[in-house]
Scaffold this motif. Structure first.
Motif, PDB file in Angstrom:
ATOM      1  N   HIS A   6     -71.632 -11.624 -47.071  1.00 21.38           N
ATOM      2  CA  HIS A   6     -70.812 -11.945 -45.899  1.00 21.38           C
ATOM      3  C   HIS A   6     -71.619 -12.789 -44.913  1.00 21.38           C
ATOM      4  CE1 HIS A   6     -67.498 -11.311 -43.075  1.00 21.38           C
ATOM      5  NE2 HIS A   6     -68.428 -11.163 -42.140  1.00 21.38           N
ATOM      6  N   LYS A   7     -72.875 -12.424 -44.701  1.00 22.81           N
ATOM      7  CA  LYS A   7     -73.764 -13.157 -43.785  1.00 22.81           C
ATOM      8  C   LYS A   7     -73.967 -14.590 -44.270  1.00 22.81           C
ATOM      9  CE  LYS A   7     -77.376 -13.498 -40.784  1.00 22.81           C
ATOM     10  NZ  LYS A   7     -77.179 -14.779 -40.173  1.00 22.81           N
ATOM     11  N   GLU A   8     -74.163 -14.756 -45.572  1.00 25.13           N
ATOM     12  CA  GLU A   8     -74.345 -16.099 -46.128  1.00 25.13           C
ATOM     13  C   GLU A   8     -73.104 -16.947 -45.910  1.00 25.13           C
ATOM     14  OE1 GLU A   8     -75.586 -15.975 -50.228  1.00 25.13           O
ATOM     15  OE2 GLU A   8     -77.159 -14.523 -49.770  1.00 25.13           O
ATOM     16  N   ARG A   9     -71.919 -16.362 -46.178  1.00 24.51           N
ATOM     17  CA  ARG A   9     -70.662 -17.108 -45.981  1.00 24.51           C
ATOM     18  C   ARG A   9     -70.463 -17.426 -44.504  1.00 24.51           C
ATOM     19  NH1 ARG A   9     -67.601 -13.434 -50.068  1.00 24.51           N
ATOM     20  NH2 ARG A   9     -67.916 -12.026 -48.344  1.00 24.51           N
ATOM     21  N   THR A  10     -70.771 -16.457 -43.648  1.00 21.40           N
ATOM     22  CA  THR A  10     -70.631 -16.673 -42.206  1.00 21.40           C
ATOM     23  C   THR A  10     -71.504 -17.836 -41.759  1.00 21.40           C
ATOM     24  OG1 THR A  10     -70.097 -14.348 -41.830  1.00 21.40           O
ATOM     25  CG2 THR A  10     -70.890 -15.590 -39.930  1.00 21.40           C
ATOM     26  N   ASP A  11     -72.763 -17.833 -42.185  1.00 20.99           N
ATOM     27  CA  ASP A  11     -73.682 -18.919 -41.833  1.00 20.99           C
ATOM     28  C   ASP A  11     -73.180 -20.259 -42.385  1.00 20.99           C
ATOM     29  OD1 ASP A  11     -75.276 -17.048 -40.582  1.00 20.99           O
ATOM     30  OD2 ASP A  11     -76.780 -16.980 -42.191  1.00 20.99           O
ATOM     31  N   ALA A  37     -58.097  -8.833 -36.151  1.00 19.45           N
ATOM     32  CA  ALA A  37     -56.949  -8.754 -37.067  1.00 19.45           C
ATOM     33  C   ALA A  37     -57.374  -8.799 -38.534  1.00 19.45           C
ATOM     34  CB  ALA A  37     -55.930  -9.852 -36.766  1.00 19.45           C
ATOM     35  N   GLY A  38     -58.488  -8.158 -38.864  1.00 15.23           N
ATOM     36  CA  GLY A  38     -58.935  -8.119 -40.248  1.00 15.23           C
ATOM     37  C   GLY A  38     -59.567  -9.413 -40.744  1.00 15.23           C
ATOM     38  N   HIS A  39     -59.883 -10.320 -39.841  1.00 12.90           N
ATOM     39  CA  HIS A  39     -60.481 -11.604 -40.184  1.00 12.90           C
ATOM     40  C   HIS A  39     -61.758 -11.792 -39.381  1.00 12.90           C
ATOM     41  CE1 HIS A  39     -56.396 -12.254 -41.514  1.00 12.90           C
ATOM     42  NE2 HIS A  39     -56.730 -13.398 -42.060  1.00 12.90           N
ATOM     43  N   THR A  40     -62.632 -12.634 -39.911  1.00 14.15           N
ATOM     44  CA  THR A  40     -63.772 -13.081 -39.134  1.00 14.15           C
ATOM     45  C   THR A  40     -63.289 -14.266 -38.316  1.00 14.15           C
ATOM     46  OG1 THR A  40     -65.294 -12.359 -40.861  1.00 14.15           O
ATOM     47  CG2 THR A  40     -66.138 -13.931 -39.246  1.00 14.15           C
ATOM     48  N   LEU A  41     -63.567 -14.248 -37.022  1.00 16.05           N
ATOM     49  CA  LEU A  41     -63.113 -15.284 -36.106  1.00 16.05           C
ATOM     50  C   LEU A  41     -64.310 -16.126 -35.696  1.00 16.05           C
ATOM     51  CD1 LEU A  41     -60.350 -15.891 -34.726  1.00 16.05           C
ATOM     52  CD2 LEU A  41     -61.170 -14.574 -32.783  1.00 16.05           C
ATOM     53  N   PHE A  42     -64.233 -17.431 -35.937  1.00 21.38           N
ATOM     54  CA  PHE A  42     -65.277 -18.373 -35.546  1.00 21.38           C
ATOM     55  C   PHE A  42     -64.749 -19.146 -34.340  1.00 21.38           C
ATOM     56  CE2 PHE A  42     -65.970 -17.531 -39.999  1.00 21.38           C
ATOM     57  CZ  PHE A  42     -67.336 -17.369 -40.089  1.00 21.38           C
ATOM     58  N   THR A  43     -65.270 -18.832 -33.165  1.00 20.00           N
ATOM     59  CA  THR A  43     -64.760 -19.431 -31.935  1.00 20.00           C
ATOM     60  C   THR A  43     -65.688 -20.525 -31.441  1.00 20.00           C
ATOM     61  OG1 THR A  43     -63.727 -17.330 -31.336  1.00 20.00           O
ATOM     62  CG2 THR A  43     -63.964 -18.965 -29.582  1.00 20.00           C
ATOM     63  N   ILE A  44     -65.158 -21.737 -31.384  1.00 21.27           N
ATOM     64  CA  ILE A  44     -65.900 -22.877 -30.858  1.00 21.27           C
ATOM     65  C   ILE A  44     -65.725 -22.856 -29.339  1.00 21.27           C
ATOM     66  CG2 ILE A  44     -66.111 -25.391 -30.837  1.00 21.27           C
ATOM     67  CD1 ILE A  44     -64.572 -25.301 -33.600  1.00 21.27           C
ATOM     68  N   ARG A  45     -66.829 -22.802 -28.621  1.00 22.83           N
ATOM     69  CA  ARG A  45     -66.792 -22.824 -27.157  1.00 22.83           C
ATOM     70  C   ARG A  45     -67.096 -24.253 -26.707  1.00 22.83           C
ATOM     71  NH1 ARG A  45     -64.919 -17.997 -26.696  1.00 22.83           N
ATOM     72  NH2 ARG A  45     -66.193 -16.243 -27.338  1.00 22.83           N
ATOM     73  N   THR A  46     -66.118 -24.876 -26.051  1.00 31.02           N
ATOM     74  CA  THR A  46     -66.255 -26.265 -25.632  1.00 31.02           C
ATOM     75  C   THR A  46     -65.457 -26.528 -24.368  1.00 31.02           C
ATOM     76  OG1 THR A  46     -65.880 -28.574 -26.292  1.00 31.02           O
ATOM     77  CG2 THR A  46     -64.358 -26.946 -27.170  1.00 31.02           C
TER      78      THR A  46
END
Length: 172
Positions: A6-11, A37-46
Motif C-alpha cells: 500500500h505504501k509503495e502504491r501510495t508513493d 469513504a473506503g478510499h485513499t484520498l490524495f489531496t492537492i493543496r494549491t
C-alpha cells in the motif's frame, strides 16, 4: 498501519500526481494522503485550484482518470484493488460528505415512513459512496437499479414490520 504494498502504491500515486501537476505548470504546496469513504484520498493543496477542478469538477474527473490509467500502466503484477481519489483543496471530500449526509437523511426517512426511497441517477463512484455510507445501518439496505445513465440507488426499508401498506380488503 498500511502494508508495504500500500505504501509503495501510495508513493507511486503521489509521484504521478506531482509530475502531472508540475507539467501543467500549476504551483502546489503538497499532496496530502488521507482515508475517506473506503478510499485513499490524495489531496492537492494549491492556490490555483480552478485549473485543476474545472467546470463542475470535469478537470478533476479527467485528472483522476489519467492518474488511474498511469498507475495501471506501471503496476503489471499488482492484482490488488487499490481504490483512491485525487482531490483538490477538499473539493471532492465535500462531495463525499454531502452524499453521506444525504444518504443518512434518506435512510432515516425510509425508516420513519417505512417505505423505499429512490435516489437520483448517479455515477458508479457516487453509488459506491452511498452503499458504503449505509452499510450496517439498521432497518435499511441499498440496491442499485436501472441501467446506464439512469442507474440509481434504492434505499429499501427492511425493518421487522416490512409489510405491504395496509389497504382496505375488497369484498370480491
Amino acid at each position: 498501519m498500511h502494508p508495504p504494498a500500500h505504501k509503495e502504491r501510495t508513493d507511486k500515486v503521489v509521484g504521478i500526481i506531482r509530475d502531472i501537476v508540475t507539467k501543467l505548470g500549476v504551483p502546489f504546496d503538497e499532496v496530502a494522503v488521507s482515508e475517506a469513504a473506503g478510499h485513499t484520498l490524495f489531496t492537492i493543496r494549491t492556490k490555483d485550484s480552478g485549473v485543476l477542478i474545472g467546470a463542475r469538477g470535469e478537470a478533476l474527473q479527467a485528472l483522476n482518470h489519467l492518474v488511474k490509467k498511469m498507475l495501471e500502466d506501471t503496476a503489471h503484477e499488482d492484482t490488488d484493488i487499490f481504490r483512491f481519489v485525487v482531490d483538490v483543496n477538499g473539493y471532492h471530500l465535500k462531495h463525499i460528505k454531502m452524499l453521506e449526509a444525504q444518504a443518512a437523511m434518506l435512510a432515516e426517512r425510509a425508516r420513519t415512513f417505512k417505505y423505499d426511497i429512490e435516489m437520483s441517477p448517479m455515477s458508479a463512484y457516487d453509488r459506491l459512496i452511498v452503499h458504503a455510507a449505509l452499510t450496517g445501518t439498521p432497518d435499511v439496505k441499498t440496491e442499485s437499479q436501472g441501467e446506464g445513465m439512469v442507474r440509481h440507488i434504492v434505499i429499501k426499508y427492511i425493518g421487522a414490520a416490512n409489510t405491504a401498506p395496509a389497504t382496505e380488503a375488497s369484498p370480491l
